[in-house]
Design a protein around this motif. Structure first.
Motif, PDB file in Angstrom:
ATOM      1  N   GLU A 149      80.912  87.593 -12.998  1.00 45.37           N
ATOM      2  CA  GLU A 149      81.041  87.306 -14.434  1.00 45.37           C
ATOM      3  C   GLU A 149      81.198  85.798 -14.552  1.00 45.37           C
ATOM      4  OE1 GLU A 149      83.562  88.655 -18.371  1.00 45.37           O
ATOM      5  OE2 GLU A 149      84.326  89.199 -16.398  1.00 45.37           O
ATOM      6  N   VAL A 150      80.389  85.144 -15.390  1.00 46.26           N
ATOM      7  CA  VAL A 150      80.351  83.682 -15.391  1.00 46.26           C
ATOM      8  C   VAL A 150      80.757  83.028 -16.704  1.00 46.26           C
ATOM      9  CG1 VAL A 150      78.651  83.549 -13.538  1.00 46.26           C
ATOM     10  CG2 VAL A 150      77.880  83.652 -15.916  1.00 46.26           C
ATOM     11  N   ASP A 151      80.911  83.785 -17.781  1.00 48.00           N
ATOM     12  CA  ASP A 151      81.247  83.180 -19.072  1.00 48.00           C
ATOM     13  C   ASP A 151      81.839  84.247 -19.979  1.00 48.00           C
ATOM     14  OD1 ASP A 151      81.499  81.255 -21.025  1.00 48.00           O
ATOM     15  OD2 ASP A 151      79.360  80.955 -21.328  1.00 48.00           O
ATOM     16  N   ALA A 152      82.411  83.812 -21.090  1.00 49.89           N
ATOM     17  CA  ALA A 152      83.009  84.697 -22.110  1.00 49.89           C
ATOM     18  C   ALA A 152      84.077  85.597 -21.503  1.00 49.89           C
ATOM     19  CB  ALA A 152      81.922  85.517 -22.809  1.00 49.89           C
ATOM     20  N   MET A 153      84.869  85.036 -20.622  1.00 50.13           N
ATOM     21  CA  MET A 153      85.880  85.823 -19.907  1.00 50.13           C
ATOM     22  C   MET A 153      86.925  86.467 -20.828  1.00 50.13           C
ATOM     23  SD  MET A 153      84.897  85.375 -16.822  1.00 50.13           S
ATOM     24  CE  MET A 153      84.969  84.446 -15.339  1.00 50.13           C
ATOM     25  N   ASP A 154      87.268  85.797 -21.911  1.00 52.50           N
ATOM     26  CA  ASP A 154      88.300  86.315 -22.808  1.00 52.50           C
ATOM     27  C   ASP A 154      87.728  87.076 -24.003  1.00 52.50           C
ATOM     28  OD1 ASP A 154      90.341  85.287 -21.244  1.00 52.50           O
ATOM     29  OD2 ASP A 154      90.284  83.348 -22.257  1.00 52.50           O
ATOM     30  N   ASP A 155      86.430  87.236 -24.060  1.00 49.53           N
ATOM     31  CA  ASP A 155      85.779  87.951 -25.162  1.00 49.53           C
ATOM     32  C   ASP A 155      85.550  89.396 -24.734  1.00 49.53           C
ATOM     33  OD1 ASP A 155      84.199  88.931 -27.199  1.00 49.53           O
ATOM     34  OD2 ASP A 155      82.773  87.280 -27.168  1.00 49.53           O
ATOM     35  N   HIS A 156      86.233  90.332 -25.390  1.00 48.68           N
ATOM     36  CA  HIS A 156      86.115  91.734 -24.982  1.00 48.68           C
ATOM     37  C   HIS A 156      84.897  92.439 -25.577  1.00 48.68           C
ATOM     38  CE1 HIS A 156      88.564  91.917 -28.676  1.00 48.68           C
ATOM     39  NE2 HIS A 156      87.887  93.018 -28.895  1.00 48.68           N
ATOM     40  N   THR A 157      84.088  91.736 -26.379  1.00 51.22           N
ATOM     41  CA  THR A 157      82.915  92.366 -26.990  1.00 51.22           C
ATOM     42  C   THR A 157      81.601  92.025 -26.286  1.00 51.22           C
ATOM     43  OG1 THR A 157      82.607  90.561 -28.570  1.00 51.22           O
ATOM     44  CG2 THR A 157      84.004  92.422 -29.260  1.00 51.22           C
ATOM     45  N   ARG A 158      81.651  91.147 -25.289  1.00 51.65           N
ATOM     46  CA  ARG A 158      80.448  90.828 -24.522  1.00 51.65           C
ATOM     47  C   ARG A 158      80.835  90.333 -23.137  1.00 51.65           C
ATOM     48  NH1 ARG A 158      77.999  85.311 -25.433  1.00 51.65           N
ATOM     49  NH2 ARG A 158      79.783  83.989 -25.830  1.00 51.65           N
ATOM     50  N   ALA A 159      79.906  90.534 -22.207  1.00 49.48           N
ATOM     51  CA  ALA A 159      80.100  90.078 -20.833  1.00 49.48           C
ATOM     52  C   ALA A 159      78.876  89.265 -20.429  1.00 49.48           C
ATOM     53  CB  ALA A 159      80.271  91.266 -19.893  1.00 49.48           C
ATOM     54  N   ILE A 160      79.109  88.111 -19.841  1.00 46.59           N
ATOM     55  CA  ILE A 160      78.036  87.268 -19.328  1.00 46.59           C
ATOM     56  C   ILE A 160      78.127  87.314 -17.805  1.00 46.59           C
ATOM     57  CG2 ILE A 160      76.960  84.992 -19.317  1.00 46.59           C
ATOM     58  CD1 ILE A 160      77.159  86.187 -22.131  1.00 46.59           C
ATOM     59  N   ILE A 161      77.083  87.838 -17.185  1.00 45.20           N
ATOM     60  CA  ILE A 161      77.049  88.004 -15.739  1.00 45.20           C
ATOM     61  C   ILE A 161      75.896  87.173 -15.192  1.00 45.20           C
ATOM     62  CG2 ILE A 161      76.712  89.659 -13.848  1.00 45.20           C
ATOM     63  CD1 ILE A 161      77.975  91.776 -15.737  1.00 45.20           C
ATOM     64  N   GLY A 162      76.140  86.523 -14.074  1.00 50.29           N
ATOM     65  CA  GLY A 162      75.097  85.740 -13.418  1.00 50.29           C
ATOM     66  C   GLY A 162      74.883  86.231 -12.008  1.00 50.29           C
ATOM     67  N   PHE A 163      73.652  86.086 -11.535  1.00 56.39           N
ATOM     68  CA  PHE A 163      73.376  86.409 -10.145  1.00 56.39           C
ATOM     69  C   PHE A 163      72.331  85.453  -9.603  1.00 56.39           C
ATOM     70  CE2 PHE A 163      70.327  89.073 -12.403  1.00 56.39           C
ATOM     71  CZ  PHE A 163      69.163  88.954 -11.651  1.00 56.39           C
ATOM     72  N   ALA A 164      72.283  85.351  -8.273  1.00 55.63           N
ATOM     73  CA  ALA A 164      71.334  84.456  -7.615  1.00 55.63           C
ATOM     74  C   ALA A 164      70.713  85.153  -6.416  1.00 55.63           C
ATOM     75  CB  ALA A 164      72.031  83.183  -7.159  1.00 55.63           C
ATOM     76  N   VAL A 165      69.438  84.822  -6.179  1.00 57.83           N
ATOM     77  CA  VAL A 165      68.715  85.333  -5.021  1.00 57.83           C
ATOM     78  C   VAL A 165      68.079  84.150  -4.295  1.00 57.83           C
ATOM     79  CG1 VAL A 165      68.238  87.534  -6.145  1.00 57.83           C
ATOM     80  CG2 VAL A 165      66.556  85.725  -6.284  1.00 57.83           C
ATOM     81  N   VAL A 166      67.910  84.296  -3.005  1.00 55.12           N
ATOM     82  CA  VAL A 166      67.242  83.279  -2.200  1.00 55.12           C
ATOM     83  C   VAL A 166      66.013  83.924  -1.582  1.00 55.12           C
ATOM     84  CG1 VAL A 166      67.446  81.740  -0.212  1.00 55.12           C
ATOM     85  CG2 VAL A 166      69.406  82.104  -1.703  1.00 55.12           C
ATOM     86  N   ALA A 167      64.881  83.232  -1.678  1.00 58.64           N
ATOM     87  CA  ALA A 167      63.630  83.757  -1.134  1.00 58.64           C
ATOM     88  C   ALA A 167      62.793  82.616  -0.576  1.00 58.64           C
ATOM     89  CB  ALA A 167      62.862  84.496  -2.225  1.00 58.64           C
ATOM     90  N   ASN A 168      61.712  82.982   0.099  1.00 56.33           N
ATOM     91  CA  ASN A 168      60.847  81.950   0.673  1.00 56.33           C
ATOM     92  C   ASN A 168      59.741  81.516  -0.279  1.00 56.33           C
ATOM     93  OD1 ASN A 168      59.509  84.365   0.841  1.00 56.33           O
ATOM     94  ND2 ASN A 168      58.700  84.014   2.890  1.00 56.33           N
ATOM     95  N   GLU A 169      59.515  82.268  -1.369  1.00 56.87           N
ATOM     96  CA  GLU A 169      58.509  81.876  -2.361  1.00 56.87           C
ATOM     97  C   GLU A 169      58.905  82.406  -3.739  1.00 56.87           C
ATOM     98  OE1 GLU A 169      55.287  85.421  -1.625  1.00 56.87           O
ATOM     99  OE2 GLU A 169      55.053  83.558  -0.511  1.00 56.87           O
ATOM    100  N   VAL A 170      58.364  81.791  -4.773  1.00 50.92           N
ATOM    101  CA  VAL A 170      58.718  82.150  -6.148  1.00 50.92           C
ATOM    102  C   VAL A 170      58.364  83.597  -6.446  1.00 50.92           C
ATOM    103  CG1 VAL A 170      58.283  81.656  -8.581  1.00 50.92           C
ATOM    104  CG2 VAL A 170      58.528  79.778  -6.978  1.00 50.92           C
ATOM    105  N   ALA A 171      57.232  84.076  -5.959  1.00 43.29           N
ATOM    106  CA  ALA A 171      56.802  85.449  -6.249  1.00 43.29           C
ATOM    107  C   ALA A 171      57.831  86.468  -5.761  1.00 43.29           C
ATOM    108  CB  ALA A 171      55.446  85.720  -5.622  1.00 43.29           C
TER     109      ALA A 171
END
Length: 96
Positions: free
Chosen positions: A42-64
Motif C-alpha cells: 500500500e503506497v498512498d492514502a493510508m488514513d483514508d478508509h474509502t480507498r486504497a492505493i497499492i503499488g507493485f513492481a516487476v523486473v524483466a529483460n524486455e518491455v514486452a
C-alpha cells in the motif's frame, strides 16, 4: 533490464474503518506477492478508509515481458479483488 511499475486504486465506498480497509488490502497485497512474485505494498492514502492505493513492481529483460506481467496482475485485480478497481497508472523504466 526493464522495471515495470503500476499504481492502482481500489474503491472501498461501503467501508467505515481502517480495520475494514486492512481486511481488503492485506489479502490483495499478499496474493500479488505470492502468485505473481512482484514487490507490492500500500503506497498512498493510508488514513483514508474509502480507498486504497497499492503499488507493485516487476523486473524483466524486455518491455514486452514486463507488460505481460503487469497486464496479468491488473486482470486479476480487476476480476478477483474484493473491491472495485478505480483506475491505474503504469510506467516502464529502462535501467542499466
Amino acid at each position: 533490464m526493464v522495471l515495470g511499475t503500476c499504481r492502482f486504486e481500489l474503491l472501498l465506498d461501503d467501508n467505515s474503518s481502517l480495520k475494514g480497509k486492512r481486511s481488503v488490502v492485506v489479502p490483495v497485497v499478499a496474493h500479488l506477492r505470492r502468485r505473481f512474485h512482484v514487490a507490492a505494498a500500500e503506497v498512498d492514502a493510508m488514513d483514508d478508509h474509502t480507498r486504497a492505493i497499492i503499488g507493485f513492481a516487476v523486473v524483466a529483460n524486455e518491455v514486452a515481458h514486463a507488460s505481460r506481467m503487469v497486464e496479468a496482475v491488473m486482470a486479476w485485480v480487476d476480476t478477483e479483488a474484493e473491491a472495485p478497481l478505480g483506475g491505474y497508472e503504469v510506467e516502464y523504466l529502462h535501467v542499466f
